[in-house]
Design a protein around this motif. Structure first.
Motif, PDB file in Angstrom:
ATOM      1  N   VAL A 155       0.843  -1.193   0.000  1.00 21.84           N
ATOM      2  CA  VAL A 155       0.000   0.000   0.000  1.00 21.84           C
ATOM      3  C   VAL A 155       0.877   1.241   0.000  1.00 21.84           C
ATOM      4  CG1 VAL A 155      -1.885  -1.172   1.190  1.00 21.84           C
ATOM      5  CG2 VAL A 155      -0.175   0.070   2.531  1.00 21.84           C
TER       6      VAL A 155
ATOM      7  N   SER B  14       0.077  -2.047   5.411  1.00 20.68           N
ATOM      8  CA  SER B  14      -1.277  -1.890   5.947  1.00 20.68           C
ATOM      9  C   SER B  14      -1.709  -0.441   5.840  1.00 20.68           C
ATOM     10  CB  SER B  14      -1.339  -2.350   7.415  1.00 20.68           C
ATOM     11  OG  SER B  14      -0.625  -1.454   8.256  1.00 20.68           O
ATOM     12  N   ILE B  15      -3.006  -0.247   5.724  1.00 19.20           N
ATOM     13  CA  ILE B  15      -3.537   1.104   5.628  1.00 19.20           C
ATOM     14  C   ILE B  15      -3.308   1.866   6.929  1.00 19.20           C
ATOM     15  CG2 ILE B  15      -5.625   2.481   5.272  1.00 19.20           C
ATOM     16  CD1 ILE B  15      -4.545   1.083   2.735  1.00 19.20           C
TER      17      ILE B  15
ATOM     18  N   MET C  76      -3.749   0.275  -3.201  1.00 15.59           N
ATOM     19  CA  MET C  76      -3.860  -0.896  -2.329  1.00 15.59           C
ATOM     20  C   MET C  76      -4.285  -2.118  -3.128  1.00 15.59           C
ATOM     21  SD  MET C  76      -7.470  -0.174  -0.349  1.00 15.59           S
ATOM     22  CE  MET C  76      -7.426  -1.809   0.404  1.00 15.59           C
TER      23      MET C  76
ATOM     24  N   PHE D   1      -6.222  -5.472  -4.188  1.00 18.81           N
ATOM     25  CA  PHE D   1      -7.532  -6.091  -4.004  1.00 18.81           C
ATOM     26  C   PHE D   1      -7.713  -7.318  -4.890  1.00 18.81           C
ATOM     27  CE2 PHE D   1     -12.190  -6.468  -3.919  1.00 18.81           C
ATOM     28  CZ  PHE D   1     -12.401  -6.353  -2.550  1.00 18.81           C
TER      29      PHE D   1
ATOM     30  N   ASN E 277      -3.619  -3.896  -7.810  1.00 16.15           N
ATOM     31  CA  ASN E 277      -4.049  -2.855  -6.876  1.00 16.15           C
ATOM     32  C   ASN E 277      -5.131  -1.982  -7.473  1.00 16.15           C
ATOM     33  OD1 ASN E 277      -1.892  -3.771  -5.257  1.00 16.15           O
ATOM     34  ND2 ASN E 277      -1.365  -1.689  -4.610  1.00 16.15           N
TER      35      ASN E 277
ATOM     36  N   GLU F 246      -9.875  -2.725   2.882  1.00 16.37           N
ATOM     37  CA  GLU F 246      -8.876  -3.676   3.380  1.00 16.37           C
ATOM     38  C   GLU F 246      -9.523  -4.726   4.275  1.00 16.37           C
ATOM     39  OE1 GLU F 246      -4.486  -2.939   5.149  1.00 16.37           O
ATOM     40  OE2 GLU F 246      -6.119  -2.262   6.451  1.00 16.37           O
TER      41      GLU F 246
ATOM     42  N   SER G 219     -10.968  -7.370   2.087  1.00 16.27           N
ATOM     43  CA  SER G 219     -10.135  -7.759   0.947  1.00 16.27           C
ATOM     44  C   SER G 219      -9.933  -9.272   0.895  1.00 16.27           C
ATOM     45  CB  SER G 219      -8.770  -7.069   1.037  1.00 16.27           C
ATOM     46  OG  SER G 219      -7.881  -7.594   0.071  1.00 16.27           O
TER      47      SER G 219
ATOM     48  N   ARG H 115      -5.799 -10.178   1.803  1.00 23.24           N
ATOM     49  CA  ARG H 115      -5.080  -9.711   2.985  1.00 23.24           C
ATOM     50  C   ARG H 115      -4.060 -10.756   3.425  1.00 23.24           C
ATOM     51  NH1 ARG H 115      -8.242  -7.226   7.935  1.00 23.24           N
ATOM     52  NH2 ARG H 115      -6.133  -6.449   8.335  1.00 23.24           N
TER      53      ARG H 115
END
Length: 469
Positions: free
Chosen positions: A190, A221-222, A424, A426, A436, A457, A460, A463
Motif C-alpha cells: 500500500v 497496511s492502511i 492498495m 484487491f 491494486n 482492506e 479484501s 489480505r
C-alpha cells in the motif's frame, strides 16, 4: 519467530515494543537478517545504515527506563535513495553522485526519526528517479519478489520490493507520475500520495518540476499509512508548497456521519486496461457497496477531452531536462543510464504546446472539482496491467499497443492536479501477480480516502498474502 517479526506491520511492532513484548534490537536484527537472506535475489536495498543496531539499543534503553515513546519508537524504516539521510549515502541511483553523503536529513526522514523510527537502509531506484524500472549503473536492477523476472516498478521500486519481501515494514518513496502508487501496485503493498504540499519535499532531489513531486509513505497496511502520514504532514518553513495546516487524525476507524459516495471507472480517459485489472476495480467497488457505501460507475468528461498523460509529458520535459543537464554538465555520457540520456536528447516543447498543456491542467482540475461536488472518492486502477517483465518498452493492453508512459494513465492525473490517492491490493492475476486499485479523494481529503481504504482492506480477499522469496 523472526518471520512473525518481519511480516508484522509497523503499528503492531510499535505496540509490541511499547509493551515490552519484543525489543527494538530484536526487531532491527530480524530485518537485517531478512535483508541478508533475500536481498541478494531482490536487490532492493542499496545501503544499510551503519548505526541501525546502535540506534535500536538506544531505543531499547528508553523503553526499559520508562521514557516517553514516540508512535514509531524502535520501528525500522527504509528510505528511497533520492531522499537525503544524514551520514548515510544518498546517491540518487547515479555514478555522478556515487559516495555522496548528506549532512542533514530530509524533512520527511527527520520526522520519521522524531516519531521514534530507526533508519534501517536506503532502497534502489532508477537514475535520478526517472524511469518505470528501478535499474541503474551504480546499484543494478531491482527484482519483483513475486516473480524475479519482473519489475517492482519505478521510481520507488526498491522501496516497494523491500517492503513486500519483509525487509522493511515501512518506508518513504517519491512520486512524480505514479512512483509510490505504481510500484506498490506491482508488488501488492500500500502507498499514499497525499495532496501536493501536505508533506514537505525538503532534502529530496530532483525538485523540478516542483509542482508535481510528492513524497509519501509505503507500507503493508492502511493503518501504517495513516500513522506515518500523521507524522509526516505539515509545513516545515522551507518548502513553499508545504503550507497546509489541516490537521490529520491517525485514528481512521471512526465512521463518517453518512454513507460515503464513491464513483468508479477504468475507461475512458485513462487509456486501455487489461480485463483482469478492470474486473478487480469493479469487484472492489462492489465490495464497498456491500459494506454500506453508495457506489456508481462514472465518467469524468475532462479526462476524455485532455489525456492527462500527454499533458504531463508536455509540461515536465522542459523543466526536468534542464535540471538533468545541470547535474550532468561536464560528465561523460558513459556515466549515464539510458533513461537520462533519452531525456537529455528529447526536443524542447514549443511554448504554444507548453501553454496549451497548462490550460489543459486547469480543465482537468475543474473536472475533478465538479466530480467531487457529487462524490467523496473515485476508485480506479493504478496501473492497466500487473507487473511486467524486465526490459519491456511497449505493451499490448486489451488489443491496443502502447508505450511505457501509458502505464501511468490513471495515476498521473493526481500529480497534475495535486489530488491525494491511495494504492492498495484487491486482486490477483491469473499468473499470481498482485493487482491494486486506487482510491482518490478531493484536495486535503486524506482522512476520507484512508477511511475507505481501511474499510476495503477489512473485506479484501488478498489480505496477509506475502511473496515466497
Amino acid at each position: 519467530m523472526q518471520s512473525e517479526i518481519f511480516y508484522q506491520d509497523a503499528t503492531a511492532l510499535a505496540e509490541l515494543i511499547r509493551t515490552r513484548e519484543i525489543s527494538p534490537v530484536e526487531v532491527v536484527q530480524a530485518h537485517l537478517d531478512r535483508i541478508e537472506a533475500v536481498n541478494p535475489k531482490v536487490n532492493a536495498i542499496v545501503t544499510v545504515a551503519d548505526d541501525a543496531l546502535r540506534a535500536a539499543k538506544t531505543a531499547e534503553t528508553a523503553v526499559l527506563q520508562g521514557h516517553e515513546l514516540g508512535p514509531l519508537h524502535g520501528v525500522p524504516f527504509t528510505v528511497k535513495d533520492s531522499i537525503d539521510t544524514a551520514g548515510v549515502p544518498t546517491q540518487r541511483g547515479s555514478l555522478i553522485f556515487k559516495g555522496r553523503i548528506p549532512d542533514t536529513d530530509a524533512t520527511s526522514v527527520a520526522r520519521m526519526k522524531k516519531a521514534g523510527g530507526i533508519l534501517l537502509a536506503k532502497t534502489n531506484l532508477p537514475e535520478f528517479s526517472y524511469a518505470f524500472e528501478s535499474d541503474n549503473l551504480l546499484s543494478g536492477r531491482s527484482n519483483n519478489p513475486w516473480d524475479l523476472q519482473r519489475t517492482p516498478g519505478g521510481s520507488s521500486g526498491g522501496e516497494s520490493a523491500a517492503i513486500a519481501a519483509g525487509m522493511s515494514p515501512l518506508g518513504l518513496g517519491t512520486d512524480l507520475g505514479n512512483s509510490v502508487r505504481g510500484p506498490a501496485a506491482q508488488t501488492g503493498i500500500v502507498s499514499l500520495k497525499a495532496t501536493h504540499g501536505r508533506v514537505p519535499m525538503t532534502g529530496i532531489w530532483p525538485r523540478a518540476p516542483r509542482r508535481f513531486w510528492h513524497v509519501g509513505p509505503m507500507a503493508r497496511s492502511i493503518r501504517d499509512l495513516a500513522l506515518a502520514f500523521s507524522q509526516l504532514s505539515g509545513p516545515d518553513g522551507l518548502d513553499a508548497f508545504a503550507t497546509s495546516t489541516v490537521q490529520f487524525d491517525a485514528g481512521i476507524g471512526h465512521s463518517p456521519h453518512r454513507p460515503l459516495r464513491v464513483g468508479w471507472m477504468v475507461e475512458p480517459g485513462f487509456g486501455p486496461v487489461d480485463p483482469e485489472v478492470a474486473a478487480t476495480v469493479k469487484a472492489a467497488a462492489e465490495a464497498l457497496k456491500n459494506v454500506g457505501c453508495f457506489v456508481d460507475p462514472v465518467r469524468i468528461p475532462a479526462l476524455e477531452r485532455d489525456f492527462a498523460n500527454d499533458v504531463f509529458n508536455r509540461l515536465h520535459v522542459m523543466e526536468m531536462k534542464q535540471e538533468f543537464a545541470e547535474a550532468t554538465a561536464g560528465r561523460s555520457h558513459d556515466d549515464l543510464y539510458n533513461t537520462v540520456k533519452t531525456m537529455l536528447a528529447r526536443p524542447d516543447v514549443s511554448m504554444k504546446d507548453y501553454l496549451d498543456a497548462e490550460q489543459a491542467v486547469e480543465r482537468i482540475r475543474d473536472g475533478y472539482a465538479e466530480f467531487f461536488t457529487k462524490y467523496d472518492a473515485l476508485m480506479t486502477h493504478v496501473l492497466p496491467i500487473p507487473a511486467h517483465k524486465h526490459g519491456v518498452g511497449t505493451f499490448t493492453i486489451n488489443g491496443q499497443t502502447v508505450g511505457a508512459t501509458w502505464l501511468r494513465g490513471a495515476a498521473v492525473p493526481l500529480n497534475v492536479t495535486g489530488l491525494p490517492g491511495v494504492s492498495m491490493r484487491f486482486g490477483t492475476s491469473k499468473e499470481g501477480l498482485p493487482i491494486n486499485v486506487q482510491i482518490a479523494g478531493s484536495w486535503q481529503a486524506e482522512s476520507t480516502i484512508l477511511y475507505l481504504a481501511a474499510l476495503l482492506e477489512s473485506v479484501s480477499p488478498v489480505r496477509h498474502l506475502h511473496p515466497d522469496v
